[in-house]
Motif scaffolding. Structure first.
Motif, PDB file in Angstrom:
ATOM      1  N   ARG A 241      17.461   9.578   6.895  1.00 37.13           N
ATOM      2  CA  ARG A 241      17.049  10.430   8.010  1.00 37.13           C
ATOM      3  C   ARG A 241      15.544  10.676   8.010  1.00 37.13           C
ATOM      4  NH1 ARG A 241      21.776  13.459   6.284  1.00 37.13           N
ATOM      5  NH2 ARG A 241      23.541  13.035   7.665  1.00 37.13           N
ATOM      6  N   LYS A 242      14.873  10.255   6.943  1.00 37.71           N
ATOM      7  CA  LYS A 242      13.431  10.420   6.864  1.00 37.71           C
ATOM      8  C   LYS A 242      12.713   9.413   7.754  1.00 37.71           C
ATOM      9  CE  LYS A 242      13.403  11.870   1.959  1.00 37.71           C
ATOM     10  NZ  LYS A 242      12.894  11.487   0.609  1.00 37.71           N
ATOM     11  N   ASN A 243      11.435   9.640   7.964  1.00 32.43           N
ATOM     12  CA  ASN A 243      10.608   8.629   8.611  1.00 32.43           C
ATOM     13  C   ASN A 243      10.524   7.416   7.686  1.00 32.43           C
ATOM     14  OD1 ASN A 243       7.783   7.283   8.796  1.00 32.43           O
ATOM     15  ND2 ASN A 243       8.031   8.306  10.761  1.00 32.43           N
ATOM     16  N   PRO A 244      10.888   6.209   8.175  1.00 32.13           N
ATOM     17  CA  PRO A 244      10.928   5.053   7.275  1.00 32.13           C
ATOM     18  C   PRO A 244       9.602   4.770   6.577  1.00 32.13           C
ATOM     19  CG  PRO A 244      12.004   4.535   9.354  1.00 32.13           C
ATOM     20  CD  PRO A 244      11.365   5.879   9.530  1.00 32.13           C
ATOM     21  N   SER A 245       8.496   4.822   7.316  1.00 28.11           N
ATOM     22  CA  SER A 245       7.198   4.502   6.720  1.00 28.11           C
ATOM     23  C   SER A 245       6.865   5.453   5.579  1.00 28.11           C
ATOM     24  CB  SER A 245       6.097   4.554   7.784  1.00 28.11           C
ATOM     25  OG  SER A 245       6.296   3.549   8.749  1.00 28.11           O
ATOM     26  N   GLU A 246       7.096   6.747   5.798  1.00 31.71           N
ATOM     27  CA  GLU A 246       6.780   7.725   4.760  1.00 31.71           C
ATOM     28  C   GLU A 246       7.682   7.547   3.540  1.00 31.71           C
ATOM     29  OE1 GLU A 246       7.073  11.538   6.567  1.00 31.71           O
ATOM     30  OE2 GLU A 246       5.435  11.199   7.990  1.00 31.71           O
ATOM     31  N   ALA A 247       8.982   7.334   3.773  1.00 38.36           N
ATOM     32  CA  ALA A 247       9.915   7.163   2.660  1.00 38.36           C
ATOM     33  C   ALA A 247       9.571   5.923   1.839  1.00 38.36           C
ATOM     34  CB  ALA A 247      11.341   7.062   3.199  1.00 38.36           C
ATOM     35  N   LEU A 248       9.230   4.839   2.510  1.00 35.13           N
ATOM     36  CA  LEU A 248       8.944   3.587   1.806  1.00 35.13           C
ATOM     37  C   LEU A 248       7.634   3.654   1.035  1.00 35.13           C
ATOM     38  CD1 LEU A 248      10.147   1.190   4.616  1.00 35.13           C
ATOM     39  CD2 LEU A 248      11.266   1.556   2.422  1.00 35.13           C
ATOM     40  N   ARG A 249       6.648   4.350   1.558  1.00 35.26           N
ATOM     41  CA  ARG A 249       5.388   4.488   0.828  1.00 35.26           C
ATOM     42  C   ARG A 249       5.575   5.328  -0.428  1.00 35.26           C
ATOM     43  NH1 ARG A 249       1.065   2.122   2.553  1.00 35.26           N
ATOM     44  NH2 ARG A 249       0.925   1.418   4.733  1.00 35.26           N
ATOM     45  N   GLU A 250       6.440   6.312  -0.370  1.00 32.45           N
ATOM     46  CA  GLU A 250       6.732   7.103  -1.561  1.00 32.45           C
ATOM     47  C   GLU A 250       7.318   6.237  -2.671  1.00 32.45           C
ATOM     48  OE1 GLU A 250       9.275  10.359  -0.706  1.00 32.45           O
ATOM     49  OE2 GLU A 250       7.915  11.284   0.769  1.00 32.45           O
ATOM     50  N   VAL A 251       8.143   5.266  -2.289  1.00 27.85           N
ATOM     51  CA  VAL A 251       8.875   4.472  -3.272  1.00 27.85           C
ATOM     52  C   VAL A 251       8.077   3.250  -3.737  1.00 27.85           C
ATOM     53  CG1 VAL A 251      10.982   3.115  -3.650  1.00 27.85           C
ATOM     54  CG2 VAL A 251      11.082   5.234  -2.329  1.00 27.85           C
ATOM     55  N   PHE A 252       7.361   2.591  -2.815  1.00 26.62           N
ATOM     56  CA  PHE A 252       6.722   1.314  -3.128  1.00 26.62           C
ATOM     57  C   PHE A 252       5.198   1.383  -3.162  1.00 26.62           C
ATOM     58  CE2 PHE A 252      10.870   0.172  -1.401  1.00 26.62           C
ATOM     59  CZ  PHE A 252      11.302  -0.797  -2.293  1.00 26.62           C
ATOM     60  N   GLY A 253       4.634   2.567  -3.015  1.00 21.66           N
ATOM     61  CA  GLY A 253       3.181   2.689  -2.921  1.00 21.66           C
ATOM     62  C   GLY A 253       2.424   2.289  -4.170  1.00 21.66           C
ATOM     63  N   ASP A 254       3.108   2.199  -5.334  1.00 24.97           N
ATOM     64  CA  ASP A 254       2.403   1.863  -6.569  1.00 24.97           C
ATOM     65  C   ASP A 254       2.346   0.368  -6.838  1.00 24.97           C
ATOM     66  OD1 ASP A 254       5.141   1.694  -6.980  1.00 24.97           O
ATOM     67  OD2 ASP A 254       5.018   2.271  -9.094  1.00 24.97           O
ATOM     68  N   PHE A 255       2.913  -0.481  -5.932  1.00 24.88           N
ATOM     69  CA  PHE A 255       2.824  -1.928  -6.108  1.00 24.88           C
ATOM     70  C   PHE A 255       1.423  -2.405  -5.731  1.00 24.88           C
ATOM     71  CE2 PHE A 255       7.365  -1.712  -6.341  1.00 24.88           C
ATOM     72  CZ  PHE A 255       7.755  -2.851  -7.037  1.00 24.88           C
ATOM     73  N   GLY A 256       0.831  -3.212  -6.595  1.00 24.18           N
ATOM     74  CA  GLY A 256      -0.505  -3.741  -6.329  1.00 24.18           C
ATOM     75  C   GLY A 256      -0.454  -5.080  -5.612  1.00 24.18           C
ATOM     76  N   GLY A 257      -1.596  -5.777  -5.601  1.00 27.94           N
ATOM     77  CA  GLY A 257      -1.684  -7.064  -4.919  1.00 27.94           C
ATOM     78  C   GLY A 257      -1.801  -6.902  -3.417  1.00 27.94           C
ATOM     79  N   THR A 258      -1.437  -7.959  -2.698  1.00 24.67           N
ATOM     80  CA  THR A 258      -1.577  -7.950  -1.235  1.00 24.67           C
ATOM     81  C   THR A 258      -0.238  -7.955  -0.500  1.00 24.67           C
ATOM     82  OG1 THR A 258      -1.706 -10.381  -1.186  1.00 24.67           O
ATOM     83  CG2 THR A 258      -3.791  -9.153  -1.366  1.00 24.67           C
ATOM     84  N   ILE A 259       0.826  -8.454  -1.133  1.00 22.32           N
ATOM     85  CA  ILE A 259       2.070  -8.708  -0.416  1.00 22.32           C
ATOM     86  C   ILE A 259       2.808  -7.424  -0.060  1.00 22.32           C
ATOM     87  CG2 ILE A 259       4.288  -9.876  -0.485  1.00 22.32           C
ATOM     88  CD1 ILE A 259       1.910 -11.740  -0.231  1.00 22.32           C
ATOM     89  N   VAL A 260       3.120  -6.585  -1.062  1.00 25.57           N
ATOM     90  CA  VAL A 260       3.868  -5.357  -0.778  1.00 25.57           C
ATOM     91  C   VAL A 260       3.071  -4.404   0.123  1.00 25.57           C
ATOM     92  CG1 VAL A 260       5.010  -3.339  -1.771  1.00 25.57           C
ATOM     93  CG2 VAL A 260       5.273  -5.581  -2.856  1.00 25.57           C
ATOM     94  N   PRO A 261       1.756  -4.198  -0.128  1.00 21.11           N
ATOM     95  CA  PRO A 261       0.996  -3.378   0.822  1.00 21.11           C
ATOM     96  C   PRO A 261       1.044  -3.917   2.255  1.00 21.11           C
ATOM     97  CG  PRO A 261      -0.230  -3.576  -1.215  1.00 21.11           C
ATOM     98  CD  PRO A 261       0.955  -4.492  -1.340  1.00 21.11           C
ATOM     99  N   ALA A 262       1.055  -5.248   2.410  1.00 21.09           N
ATOM    100  CA  ALA A 262       1.161  -5.823   3.763  1.00 21.09           C
ATOM    101  C   ALA A 262       2.505  -5.492   4.390  1.00 21.09           C
ATOM    102  CB  ALA A 262       0.961  -7.340   3.705  1.00 21.09           C
TER     103      ALA A 262
END
Length: 390
Positions: A241-262
């Motif tokens: 029920r959360k905003n998808p972008s906000e929820a996903l950044r909370e979970v995956f925001g610590d991945f480095g490189g270029t692929i996951v941030p893209a």
């Protein structure tokens, strides 16, 4: 005195709720068997999204019998590979995609590819009404009556609920969804990547994994890449029920490189993000009188099975055959379920194992997954895996 010819037997009618893969396949097969199908779809227009499909096995064989196989694209290269990405962004090669699975060729394509080919095959033959769905369902020995959300009423010989895991038909006839839904503690998100990915070849797959999380990018021939993210959460129903972008950044925001941030940037920009919890449907009977459930509404196996779309087509094609071979609709529905249920049960059980390959639960599972992929990627491991499949 000449004998008067008997009037033609009226075509049997079927109301199909849902215009996804299962519903379209049911309409196509029933029309070819002499039925008069009507599709109703609550969405205002045809859906075109969805993530990747590994198309093989019973669905592949059914598509071949239906004559639609040649119209399905192959979205990957014969030598397509899967690449692993660690949390720092370092990329290492993984396995090469097999050309066959379970004795049938493997095609990797998009869910929308299957829907488009089926839609092209049926839309001139079958009436499809958008923006409408069932509000009430009654039946007797002779017919089923559906009152629609727009107030119209349809009577038919058969009602097919092909309206997905959150099926309205199932709720109206069999009872509330909570009785049959078995939730995983997982959330899933998917969307189309609208920009270029540097140093990524069309047809390859990139997977970033960490304990309890995985992010996939599937690239395709003649189609933009699709981002696909999975993660564990103790309260999936509340999570989605959360905003998808906000929820996903909370979970995956610590991945480095270029692929996951893209991928996360694409989620921010996308106007259409699939964001839902992962669940299976377990119900002890798929039909009641002249109402039958088909596809995810009956047996949702989750994305981990790799067979959701294929079994939707296989189930529809077999249903039409049983209705043709057996004059009694209840008898046909019983024979259909008896043949099909062992397969769906098998794939549901396989999904319980495959979830750990999609997303390792903990550090041990993460290490075991990487070890298994490296083993399979070696020439000796590939031969062993092939032998085990046989």
């Amino acid at each position: 005195m000449a004998t008067q010819p008997l009037p033609p037997h009226p075509a049997r009618r079927a109301v199909i709720v849902g215009s996804g893969i299962s519903g379209l396949a049911a309409a196509l097969t029933l029309h070819r068997a002499g039925w008069q199908p009507l599709i109703v779809e609550r969405a205002p227009r045809r859906r075109t999204g969805g993530y990747f499909v590994r198309f093989f096995g019973p669905g592949y064989a059914a598509a071949e019998r239906l004559g639609i196989l040649d119209a399905l694209p192959q979205r990957t290269l014969p030598d397509g590979r899967m690449y692993e990405i660690d949390r720092s962004g370092r990329v290492t090669p993984g396995i090469t995609f097999p050309s066959q699975v379970d004795g049938t060729p493997l095609r990797i394509l998009l869910r929308s590819d299957l829907e488009r080919v089926l839609y092209d095959a049926v839309h001139d033959l079958v009436e499809i009404r958008y923006g409408v769905g069932p509000a009430a369902i009654t039946q007797d020995r002779h017919q089923v009556t559906v009152t629609m959300t727009d107030g119209s009423v349809e009577t038919a010989d058969l009602l097919i609920g092909a309206d997905g895991i959150h099926s309205t038909v199932r709720s109206l006839v069999f009872g509330p969804e909570d009785l049959y839904r078995k939730d995983f503690d997982h959330a899933v998100a998917a969307c189309v990547i609208d920009g270029e990915l540097p140093d990524v070849r069309d047809g390859d797959t990139l997977v970033a994994t960490a304990p309890g999380r995985s992010a996939w990018i599937n690239t395709y021939i003649d189609h933009p890449p699709v981002a696909f993210l999975l993660y564990r959460t103790p309260w999936p129903a509340a999570e989605v029920r959360k905003n998808p972008s906000e929820a996903l950044r909370e979970v995956f925001g610590d991945f480095g490189g270029t692929i996951v941030p893209a991928m996360l940037d694409a989620m921010d920009r996308s106007e259409s993000v699939l964001f839902d919890q992962v669940s299976q449907i377990h119900i002890n009977r798929w039909s009641q009188g002249r109402v039958v459930l088909l596809g995810d509404s009956a047996w949702c196996m989750t994305l981990y099975s790799g067979q959701g779309s294929g079994m939707g087509i296989a189930g529809a094609e077999l249903l039409s055959r049983m209705l043709t071979e057996l004059d009694s609709i209840p008898a046909a529905l019983g024979a259909w379920e008896q043949q099909l249920r062992p397969l769906t049960t098998r794939y549901q059980k396989q999904a319980l194992f495959m979830q750990h390959m999609f997303m390792p639960v903990n550090r041990f599972g993460h290490l075991a997954r990487r070890t298994a992929i490296r083993a399979i990627s070696s020439p000796v491991g590939a031969r062993i895996a092939k032998a085990v499949k046989r």
